[in-house]
Design a protein around this motif. Sequence first.
Motif, PDB file in Angstrom:
ATOM      1  N   THR A   1       0.867  -1.177   0.000  1.00 20.23           N
ATOM      2  CA  THR A   1       0.000   0.000   0.000  1.00 20.23           C
ATOM      3  C   THR A   1       0.901   1.222   0.000  1.00 20.23           C
ATOM      4  O   THR A   1       2.057   1.143   0.402  1.00 20.23           O
ATOM      5  CB  THR A   1      -0.949   0.010   1.222  1.00 20.23           C
ATOM      6  OG1 THR A   1      -1.892   1.062   1.075  1.00 20.23           O
ATOM      7  CG2 THR A   1      -0.205   0.158   2.529  1.00 20.23           C
ATOM      8  N   THR A   2       0.376   2.328  -0.457  1.00 19.45           N
ATOM      9  CA  THR A   2       1.114   3.590  -0.410  1.00 19.45           C
ATOM     10  C   THR A   2       0.468   4.437   0.672  1.00 19.45           C
ATOM     11  O   THR A   2      -0.630   4.959   0.485  1.00 19.45           O
ATOM     12  CB  THR A   2       1.080   4.302  -1.785  1.00 19.45           C
ATOM     13  OG1 THR A   2       1.624   3.410  -2.769  1.00 19.45           O
ATOM     14  CG2 THR A   2       1.889   5.578  -1.752  1.00 19.45           C
ATOM     15  N   HIS A   3       1.144   4.533   1.816  1.00 17.67           N
ATOM     16  CA  HIS A   3       0.549   5.176   2.987  1.00 17.67           C
ATOM     17  C   HIS A   3       0.228   6.647   2.750  1.00 17.67           C
ATOM     18  O   HIS A   3      -0.820   7.124   3.190  1.00 17.67           O
ATOM     19  CB  HIS A   3       1.456   5.005   4.203  1.00 17.67           C
ATOM     20  CG  HIS A   3       1.570   3.580   4.635  1.00 17.67           C
ATOM     21  ND1 HIS A   3       0.564   2.923   5.310  1.00 17.67           N
ATOM     22  CD2 HIS A   3       2.560   2.675   4.460  1.00 17.67           C
ATOM     23  CE1 HIS A   3       0.930   1.683   5.549  1.00 17.67           C
ATOM     24  NE2 HIS A   3       2.141   1.499   5.044  1.00 17.67           N
ATOM     25  N   ASP A   4       1.088   7.373   2.031  1.00 14.32           N
ATOM     26  CA  ASP A   4       0.804   8.800   1.850  1.00 14.32           C
ATOM     27  C   ASP A   4      -0.342   9.055   0.874  1.00 14.32           C
ATOM     28  O   ASP A   4      -0.855  10.160   0.790  1.00 14.32           O
ATOM     29  CB  ASP A   4       2.047   9.599   1.468  1.00 14.32           C
ATOM     30  CG  ASP A   4       2.643   9.228   0.132  1.00 14.32           C
ATOM     31  OD1 ASP A   4       2.180   8.267  -0.511  1.00 14.32           O
ATOM     32  OD2 ASP A   4       3.602   9.907  -0.279  1.00 14.32           O
ATOM     33  N   ALA A   5      -0.761   8.020   0.135  1.00 16.84           N
ATOM     34  CA  ALA A   5      -1.920   8.146  -0.765  1.00 16.84           C
ATOM     35  C   ALA A   5      -3.151   7.444  -0.194  1.00 16.84           C
ATOM     36  O   ALA A   5      -4.232   7.512  -0.765  1.00 16.84           O
ATOM     37  CB  ALA A   5      -1.589   7.568  -2.138  1.00 16.84           C
ATOM     38  N   ASP A   6      -2.986   6.750   0.914  1.00 21.64           N
ATOM     39  CA  ASP A   6      -4.072   5.982   1.542  1.00 21.64           C
ATOM     40  C   ASP A   6      -4.673   4.946   0.596  1.00 21.64           C
ATOM     41  O   ASP A   6      -5.885   4.771   0.538  1.00 21.64           O
ATOM     42  CB  ASP A   6      -5.179   6.904   2.067  1.00 21.64           C
ATOM     43  CG  ASP A   6      -4.709   7.748   3.232  1.00 21.64           C
ATOM     44  OD1 ASP A   6      -3.922   7.238   4.054  1.00 21.64           O
ATOM     45  OD2 ASP A   6      -5.113   8.923   3.308  1.00 21.64           O
ATOM     46  N   GLY A   7      -3.798   4.266  -0.167  1.00 19.71           N
ATOM     47  CA  GLY A   7      -4.307   3.223  -1.047  1.00 19.71           C
ATOM     48  C   GLY A   7      -3.252   2.718  -2.013  1.00 19.71           C
ATOM     49  O   GLY A   7      -2.057   2.942  -1.834  1.00 19.71           O
ATOM     50  N   VAL A   8      -3.731   2.027  -3.038  1.00 18.12           N
ATOM     51  CA  VAL A   8      -2.858   1.382  -4.010  1.00 18.12           C
ATOM     52  C   VAL A   8      -2.510   2.362  -5.135  1.00 18.12           C
ATOM     53  O   VAL A   8      -3.401   3.001  -5.704  1.00 18.12           O
ATOM     54  CB  VAL A   8      -3.529   0.116  -4.589  1.00 18.12           C
ATOM     55  CG1 VAL A   8      -2.635  -0.557  -5.609  1.00 18.12           C
ATOM     56  CG2 VAL A   8      -3.880  -0.857  -3.460  1.00 18.12           C
ATOM     57  N   THR A   9      -1.208   2.468  -5.417  1.00 15.77           N
ATOM     58  CA  THR A   9      -0.710   3.341  -6.480  1.00 15.77           C
ATOM     59  C   THR A   9       0.149   2.511  -7.441  1.00 15.77           C
ATOM     60  O   THR A   9       0.392   1.325  -7.208  1.00 15.77           O
ATOM     61  CB  THR A   9       0.146   4.487  -5.906  1.00 15.77           C
ATOM     62  OG1 THR A   9       1.356   3.927  -5.369  1.00 15.77           O
ATOM     63  CG2 THR A   9      -0.605   5.276  -4.836  1.00 15.77           C
ATOM     64  N   MET A  10       0.639   3.163  -8.463  1.00 13.38           N
ATOM     65  CA  MET A  10       1.513   2.476  -9.411  1.00 13.38           C
ATOM     66  C   MET A  10       2.803   2.002  -8.742  1.00 13.38           C
ATOM     67  O   MET A  10       3.398   1.034  -9.192  1.00 13.38           O
ATOM     68  CB  MET A  10       1.830   3.372 -10.621  1.00 13.38           C
ATOM     69  CG  MET A  10       0.678   3.476 -11.611  1.00 13.38           C
ATOM     70  SD  MET A  10       0.089   1.870 -12.241  1.00 13.38           S
ATOM     71  CE  MET A  10       1.540   1.283 -13.095  1.00 13.38           C
ATOM     72  N   GLN A  11       3.226   2.638  -7.668  1.00 13.84           N
ATOM     73  CA  GLN A  11       4.399   2.156  -6.930  1.00 13.84           C
ATOM     74  C   GLN A  11       4.149   0.731  -6.416  1.00 13.84           C
ATOM     75  O   GLN A  11       5.030  -0.118  -6.481  1.00 13.84           O
ATOM     76  CB  GLN A  11       4.733   3.080  -5.760  1.00 13.84           C
ATOM     77  CG  GLN A  11       5.411   4.354  -6.173  1.00 13.84           C
ATOM     78  CD  GLN A  11       6.829   4.092  -6.640  1.00 13.84           C
ATOM     79  OE1 GLN A  11       7.073   3.900  -7.826  1.00 13.84           O
ATOM     80  NE2 GLN A  11       7.750   4.083  -5.717  1.00 13.84           N
ATOM     81  N   ASP A  12       2.957   0.489  -5.910  1.00 14.93           N
ATOM     82  CA  ASP A  12       2.608  -0.847  -5.422  1.00 14.93           C
ATOM     83  C   ASP A  12       2.572  -1.848  -6.570  1.00 14.93           C
ATOM     84  O   ASP A  12       3.062  -2.968  -6.437  1.00 14.93           O
ATOM     85  CB  ASP A  12       1.253  -0.808  -4.702  1.00 14.93           C
ATOM     86  CG  ASP A  12       1.271   0.164  -3.542  1.00 14.93           C
ATOM     87  OD1 ASP A  12       2.093  -0.014  -2.634  1.00 14.93           O
ATOM     88  OD2 ASP A  12       0.469   1.112  -3.565  1.00 14.93           O
ATOM     89  N   ILE A  13       2.009  -1.433  -7.689  1.00 15.69           N
ATOM     90  CA  ILE A  13       1.927  -2.304  -8.863  1.00 15.69           C
ATOM     91  C   ILE A  13       3.329  -2.658  -9.343  1.00 15.69           C
ATOM     92  O   ILE A  13       3.624  -3.824  -9.635  1.00 15.69           O
ATOM     93  CB  ILE A  13       1.120  -1.621  -9.990  1.00 15.69           C
ATOM     94  CG1 ILE A  13      -0.315  -1.322  -9.545  1.00 15.69           C
ATOM     95  CG2 ILE A  13       1.153  -2.447 -11.272  1.00 15.69           C
ATOM     96  CD1 ILE A  13      -1.139  -2.523  -9.148  1.00 15.69           C
ATOM     97  N   LYS A  14       4.208  -1.673  -9.405  1.00 16.30           N
ATOM     98  CA  LYS A  14       5.585  -1.913  -9.866  1.00 16.30           C
ATOM     99  C   LYS A  14       6.317  -2.874  -8.935  1.00 16.30           C
ATOM    100  O   LYS A  14       7.010  -3.788  -9.398  1.00 16.30           O
ATOM    101  CB  LYS A  14       6.346  -0.597  -9.980  1.00 16.30           C
ATOM    102  CG  LYS A  14       5.884   0.264 -11.122  1.00 16.30           C
ATOM    103  CD  LYS A  14       6.594   1.618 -11.121  1.00 16.30           C
ATOM    104  CE  LYS A  14       6.025   2.523 -12.199  1.00 16.30           C
ATOM    105  NZ  LYS A  14       6.546   3.892 -12.103  1.00 16.30           N
ATOM    106  N   LEU A  15       6.165  -2.691  -7.629  1.00 13.89           N
ATOM    107  CA  LEU A  15       6.839  -3.592  -6.689  1.00 13.89           C
ATOM    108  C   LEU A  15       6.236  -4.991  -6.750  1.00 13.89           C
ATOM    109  O   LEU A  15       6.966  -5.988  -6.705  1.00 13.89           O
ATOM    110  CB  LEU A  15       6.793  -3.020  -5.277  1.00 13.89           C
ATOM    111  CG  LEU A  15       7.605  -3.777  -4.229  1.00 13.89           C
ATOM    112  CD1 LEU A  15       9.059  -4.004  -4.658  1.00 13.89           C
ATOM    113  CD2 LEU A  15       7.552  -3.042  -2.891  1.00 13.89           C
ATOM    114  N   ALA A  16       4.926  -5.090  -6.870  1.00 18.43           N
ATOM    115  CA  ALA A  16       4.292  -6.407  -6.990  1.00 18.43           C
ATOM    116  C   ALA A  16       4.774  -7.124  -8.246  1.00 18.43           C
ATOM    117  O   ALA A  16       5.087  -8.318  -8.202  1.00 18.43           O
ATOM    118  CB  ALA A  16       2.765  -6.255  -7.012  1.00 18.43           C
TER     119      ALA A  16
END
Length: 98
Positions: free
Chosen positions: A75-90
Amino acid sequence: MSNLLTDAERESELKPLLDAGWSENHDGTAISKIFAFANFVDAFGFMTRAAIHAEKMNHHPEWSNVYKTVNVTLTTHDADGVTMQDIKLANCMEGLVA
């Protein structure tokens, strides 16, 4: 600050991960997967390789390891949800086990 996934990104980027065994939490603010390995050394090796990528991305998972399993939540804590950063790491993690 990263932006939450758009509807189009959820379809094009998140859906393939859901098909690969990732799941969304109840309110869609995180994605999770349990990775299973042959033994502890393989599980820990995965975590080590993933940690190097996460550090380079400056995007760190919530995870735990018990013997041969690694439970990952992104999760991206500063966005309070799923971002492309999460997708890239996954996707990176998926590539480490391919």
